[in-house]
Design a protein around this motif. Structure first.
Motif, PDB file in Angstrom:
ATOM      1  N   ILE A  82       0.852  -1.189   0.000  1.00  0.00           N
ATOM      2  CA  ILE A  82       0.000   0.000   0.000  1.00  0.00           C
ATOM      3  C   ILE A  82       0.889   1.240   0.000  1.00  0.00           C
ATOM      4  CG2 ILE A  82      -1.828   1.221   1.249  1.00  0.00           C
ATOM      5  CD1 ILE A  82      -2.340  -1.533   2.724  1.00  0.00           C
ATOM      6  N   GLU A 125      -1.839   6.331   0.097  1.00  0.00           N
ATOM      7  CA  GLU A 125      -3.059   5.603   0.441  1.00  0.00           C
ATOM      8  C   GLU A 125      -3.169   5.333   1.932  1.00  0.00           C
ATOM      9  OE1 GLU A 125      -4.263   2.195  -1.876  1.00  0.00           O
ATOM     10  OE2 GLU A 125      -3.351   3.088  -3.655  1.00  0.00           O
ATOM     11  N   VAL A 178      -8.903   4.446   3.681  1.00  0.00           N
ATOM     12  CA  VAL A 178      -8.180   3.259   3.200  1.00  0.00           C
ATOM     13  C   VAL A 178      -7.751   2.393   4.386  1.00  0.00           C
ATOM     14  CG1 VAL A 178      -6.092   2.455   2.021  1.00  0.00           C
ATOM     15  CG2 VAL A 178      -7.398   4.372   1.085  1.00  0.00           C
TER      16      VAL A 178
END
Length: 164
Positions: A63, A67, A73
């Motif tokens: 990730i 993000e 998220v």
């Protein structure tokens, strides 16, 4: 290792000692062009949770920093990064021109961190040490001790100076 992509892992649980380990890694190991991979091992999540169920066996994809700085998220992965950890990571990304990513696993931290070392694979790992006393460590088992003894890459343990 010249010209090779170095993947520096830091085991993170957002505790003061993991932030200290992250800061130490940034100050002492990470170089321009490296990948800084924040490895998070969460306790088993709710098996009905979509994202966790999807990535339970392999861990999440990597990730990107942008993000995991987004609360929407991280919420879907059941993780709540603190502002200080995000600040250390963002500053390192800007100042050292590195790529910072996060990978989340669910299960026993000892096993999952060792799994991350092999699966990503990591060039080296930095992990904090909570400084548990001998009795607590004997009962709970030390994650850092297990990782040092079972990892397939060099591991640096950053000790927590504040002894309670």
């Amino acid at each position: 290792m010249e010209g090779e992509d170095r993947r520096v892992g830091v085991a993170i649980d957002f505790s003061p000692c993991s932030k200290k380990a992250l800061k130490w890694a940034v100050d002492n190991i990470v170089r321009t062009g490296d990948y800084l991979i924040l490895v998070i091992a969460r306790p088993e999540g709710d098996p009905d949770d979509g994202e966790m169920l999807l990535w339970k066996t392999t861990g999440t994809p990597l990730i990107p920093l942008l993000e995991f700085a987004d609360p929407a998220v991280t919420k879907k992965y059941g993780v709540k990064p603190d502002p200080e950890t995000l600040e250390i990571a963002s500053l390192a990304a800007r100042q050292k021109d590195i790529v910072v990513v996060m990978k989340i696993y669910w299960g026993d931290a000892r096993e999952k961190i060792c799994e991350a070392i092999d699966n990503i694979p990591l060039t080296c790992l930095v992990i904090g040490n909570r400084g548990l006393g001998k009795i607590k460590r004997a009962i709970l088992g030390s994650v850092s001790n297990y990782v040092v003894n079972n990892a397939s890459c060099p591991v640096t343990v950053v000790k927590n100076a504040e002894n309670e």
